[in-house]
Design a protein around this motif. Structure first.
Motif, PDB file in Angstrom:
ATOM      1  N   GLY A  10     158.668  -2.868 151.114  1.00 22.41           N
ATOM      2  CA  GLY A  10     158.198  -1.488 151.049  1.00 22.41           C
ATOM      3  C   GLY A  10     158.105  -0.994 149.622  1.00 22.41           C
ATOM      4  O   GLY A  10     158.640  -1.608 148.698  1.00 22.41           O
ATOM      5  N   CYS A  11     157.394   0.098 149.453  1.00 23.07           N
ATOM      6  CA  CYS A  11     157.278   0.710 148.134  1.00 23.07           C
ATOM      7  C   CYS A  11     156.810   2.149 148.311  1.00 23.07           C
ATOM      8  O   CYS A  11     156.460   2.565 149.415  1.00 23.07           O
ATOM      9  N   THR A  12     156.852   2.867 147.217  1.00 32.50           N
ATOM     10  CA  THR A  12     156.345   4.232 147.220  1.00 32.50           C
ATOM     11  C   THR A  12     155.205   4.290 146.221  1.00 32.50           C
ATOM     12  O   THR A  12     155.359   3.838 145.080  1.00 32.50           O
ATOM     13  N   ILE A  13     154.062   4.791 146.662  1.00 35.60           N
ATOM     14  CA  ILE A  13     152.919   4.925 145.759  1.00 35.60           C
ATOM     15  C   ILE A  13     152.734   6.410 145.473  1.00 35.60           C
ATOM     16  O   ILE A  13     152.631   7.219 146.408  1.00 35.60           O
ATOM     17  N   TYR A  14     152.719   6.746 144.197  1.00 36.07           N
ATOM     18  CA  TYR A  14     152.640   8.163 143.826  1.00 36.07           C
ATOM     19  C   TYR A  14     151.182   8.611 143.773  1.00 36.07           C
ATOM     20  O   TYR A  14     150.600   8.818 142.717  1.00 36.07           O
ATOM     21  N   ALA A  15     150.614   8.713 144.963  1.00 31.48           N
ATOM     22  CA  ALA A  15     149.217   9.118 145.107  1.00 31.48           C
ATOM     23  C   ALA A  15     149.049   9.662 146.528  1.00 31.48           C
ATOM     24  O   ALA A  15     149.837   9.333 147.413  1.00 31.48           O
ATOM     25  N   PRO A  16     148.012  10.484 146.747  1.00 36.48           N
ATOM     26  CA  PRO A  16     147.748  10.959 148.107  1.00 36.48           C
ATOM     27  C   PRO A  16     147.416   9.776 149.018  1.00 36.48           C
ATOM     28  O   PRO A  16     147.033   8.697 148.538  1.00 36.48           O
ATOM     29  N   GLU A  27     144.965   8.632 150.959  1.00 34.44           N
ATOM     30  CA  GLU A  27     143.756   7.796 150.880  1.00 34.44           C
ATOM     31  C   GLU A  27     143.703   6.983 149.600  1.00 34.44           C
ATOM     32  O   GLU A  27     143.268   5.825 149.595  1.00 34.44           O
ATOM     33  N   GLU A  28     144.167   7.585 148.515  1.00 34.65           N
ATOM     34  CA  GLU A  28     144.206   6.882 147.243  1.00 34.65           C
ATOM     35  C   GLU A  28     145.228   5.728 147.313  1.00 34.65           C
ATOM     36  O   GLU A  28     144.974   4.623 146.830  1.00 34.65           O
ATOM     37  N   ALA A  29     146.359   5.979 147.952  1.00 30.44           N
ATOM     38  CA  ALA A  29     147.395   4.944 148.101  1.00 30.44           C
ATOM     39  C   ALA A  29     146.858   3.781 148.934  1.00 30.44           C
ATOM     40  O   ALA A  29     147.089   2.605 148.619  1.00 30.44           O
ATOM     41  N   GLN A  30     146.128   4.112 149.998  1.00 27.96           N
ATOM     42  CA  GLN A  30     145.537   3.053 150.836  1.00 27.96           C
ATOM     43  C   GLN A  30     144.608   2.183 150.000  1.00 27.96           C
ATOM     44  O   GLN A  30     144.640   0.953 150.066  1.00 27.96           O
ATOM     45  N   LYS A  31     143.779   2.858 149.193  1.00 33.40           N
ATOM     46  CA  LYS A  31     142.814   2.138 148.365  1.00 33.40           C
ATOM     47  C   LYS A  31     143.531   1.200 147.381  1.00 33.40           C
ATOM     48  O   LYS A  31     143.193   0.024 147.252  1.00 33.40           O
ATOM     49  N   GLN A  32     144.562   1.730 146.735  1.00 33.91           N
ATOM     50  CA  GLN A  32     145.295   0.932 145.742  1.00 33.91           C
ATOM     51  C   GLN A  32     145.971  -0.273 146.385  1.00 33.91           C
ATOM     52  O   GLN A  32     145.922  -1.383 145.861  1.00 33.91           O
ATOM     53  N   LEU A  33     146.595  -0.054 147.539  1.00 34.56           N
ATOM     54  CA  LEU A  33     147.325  -1.154 148.164  1.00 34.56           C
ATOM     55  C   LEU A  33     146.355  -2.217 148.683  1.00 34.56           C
ATOM     56  O   LEU A  33     146.585  -3.417 148.515  1.00 34.56           O
ATOM     57  N   LEU A  34     145.259  -1.785 149.297  1.00 38.95           N
ATOM     58  CA  LEU A  34     144.291  -2.756 149.826  1.00 38.95           C
ATOM     59  C   LEU A  34     143.694  -3.581 148.683  1.00 38.95           C
ATOM     60  O   LEU A  34     143.420  -4.774 148.841  1.00 38.95           O
ATOM     61  N   GLU A  35     143.519  -2.942 147.528  1.00 34.99           N
ATOM     62  CA  GLU A  35     143.003  -3.668 146.367  1.00 34.99           C
ATOM     63  C   GLU A  35     144.004  -4.744 145.941  1.00 34.99           C
ATOM     64  O   GLU A  35     143.625  -5.882 145.640  1.00 34.99           O
ATOM     65  N   ALA A  36     145.292  -4.390 145.945  1.00 37.50           N
ATOM     66  CA  ALA A  36     146.339  -5.369 145.575  1.00 37.50           C
ATOM     67  C   ALA A  36     146.377  -6.504 146.600  1.00 37.50           C
ATOM     68  O   ALA A  36     146.594  -7.670 146.247  1.00 37.50           O
ATOM     69  N   ILE A  37     146.166  -6.181 147.871  1.00 41.33           N
ATOM     70  CA  ILE A  37     146.192  -7.200 148.919  1.00 41.33           C
ATOM     71  C   ILE A  37     144.971  -8.121 148.786  1.00 41.33           C
ATOM     72  O   ILE A  37     145.081  -9.347 148.953  1.00 41.33           O
ATOM     73  N   ARG A  38     143.819  -7.532 148.423  1.00 41.03           N
ATOM     74  CA  ARG A  38     142.611  -8.343 148.241  1.00 41.03           C
ATOM     75  C   ARG A  38     142.878  -9.485 147.250  1.00 41.03           C
ATOM     76  O   ARG A  38     142.454 -10.612 147.458  1.00 41.03           O
ATOM     77  N   LYS A  39     143.657  -9.182 146.231  1.00 39.94           N
ATOM     78  CA  LYS A  39     143.919 -10.182 145.178  1.00 39.94           C
ATOM     79  C   LYS A  39     144.790 -11.343 145.671  1.00 39.94           C
ATOM     80  O   LYS A  39     144.696 -12.437 145.148  1.00 39.94           O
TER      81      LYS A  39
END
Ligand code: AMP
Ligand code: MN
Ligand code: MN
Length: 316
Positions: free
Chosen positions: A294-300, A302-314
């Motif tokens: 788990g982690c905490t993303i300091y973003a709203p 939808e932005e958090a979803q975008k950031q995490l999915l981008e990290a998963i894509r990699k």
């Protein structure tokens, strides 16, 4: 870096202290609470002055744990002197909340099983093969020849059972089961503990019915996620079990629950069948285990979803 110590040294550090503060991690689960309370019972019995701190709300569902009424939330700006601060089941210092500022102790001892452990403590006993910190505490009892009683057994069984999903997850080993089996000799009834752990409030199930429609798939259905929008978020409603819904869908490797705990703060829970999610969580300053992190993303949200999915894509 921490000084890595043996079980015997861990036990001795506790025995040499008189005033002991045990600290659970924030968002307390059955492992951190059960392990700390199991230790509290034995150390109190050995004549120690023990305080258990949790800098967070404790779910009502843990009310069955013997000694839970002794868990205290530290007060900001207060100071507590101790001979040792023992941090239980937390892999990084931010997971103790304000306990680190409140407690003044000559050293910090960390007992943990997370692969993502950041070695924040002065002394560390880390066993990443243990399914739960509760399993390590059982090892400690054996090493120090401390006798269990019904209270320690109930707390430690709860700790173990929580983190291995009632002996179903891939971290469950022969030793996990042996440790738990031993605890049955002291009066633990598995069905009673699992009934307590699985019990949900009506509010939890009603919230689940609003969260399930958010189920979304990505990366050819290898990733599935659900989301709790900030309008739906309520800190008093337990949602720990929700991530199992995307988790157990045929073909899904990574399951995620996003929880907008504040307008611009999103808590992320990940579970996986194959991919190392601890690594992904670490890249956002979080942590955990290979298959649960788990982690905490300091973003709203939808932005958090975008950031995490981008990290998963990699990593996929
Ligand atoms: P959860 O999804 O909250 O059940 O957490 C899954 C695992 O990841 C647990 O072992 C947690 O201790 C760990 N974990 C969750 N959030 C964090 C975080 N922010 N930092 C470090 N570890 C975390
Ligand atoms: Mn935990
Ligand atoms: Mn744990």
């Amino acid at each position: 870096m921490s000084s890595r110590i043996s079980l015997q040294e861990t036990g001795n550090l506790l025995l040499q202290a008189q005033k002991i503060v045990l600290c659970c991690h924030v968002s307390p689960d059955g492992d951190t609470l059960g392990s700390a309370l199991g230790l509290m019972h034995i150390l109190s019995r050995l004549g120690k002055d023990v305080t258990v701190f949790v800098d967070d709300e404790i779910g009502r569902g843990f009310g069955f744990l013997p000694g839970i009424e002794h868990c205290r939330r530290p007060e900001a700006d207060s100071k507590v002197q101790a001979d040792v601060l023992a941090v239980i089941d937390a892999s990084s210092f931010d997971r103790v909340g304000i306990v680190g500022e409140v407690v003044q102790a000559p050293f910090v001892l960390n007992i943990d099983h997370h692969i993502s452990n950041t070695e924040f403590a002065d002394y560390l006993y880390l066993d990443t093969a243990a399914a739960a910190t509760g399993e390590i505490i059982c090892d400690l009892f054996e090493e120090m020849q401390w006798q269990h009683d019904e209270a320690t057994a109930l707390c430690l069984y709860t700790a173990i059972s929580t983190d291995c999903g009632s002996f179903r997850y891939s971290n469950t080993t022969r030793k996990t089961m042996q440790r738990a089996a031993l605890l049955l000799d002291y009066g633990v009834q598995p069905s009673i503990i699992s009934d307590n752990l699985d019990m949900r409030t009506r509010e939890t199930v009603e919230l689940l019915s609003k969260v399930l429609p958010t189920l979304t798939f990505a990366f050819e259905n290898k990733v599935a996620y659900i989301s709790i929008a900030h309008e739906l978020y309520n800190k008093d409603i337990q949602t720990d079990s929700f991530v199992s819904y995307p988790r157990y869908i045929e073909g899904v490797d990574i399951a995620i629950m996003f929880k907008a705990v504040e307008e611009k703060v999103t808590r992320v829970s990940m579970r996986s069948s194959h991919t190392d999610v601890a690594q992904i969580a670490l890249s956002f300053g979080g942590g955990g285990h290979l298959r649960a992190a788990g982690c905490t993303i300091y973003a709203p949200l939808e932005e958090a979803q975008k950031q995490l999915l981008e990290a998963i894509r990699k990593v996929l």
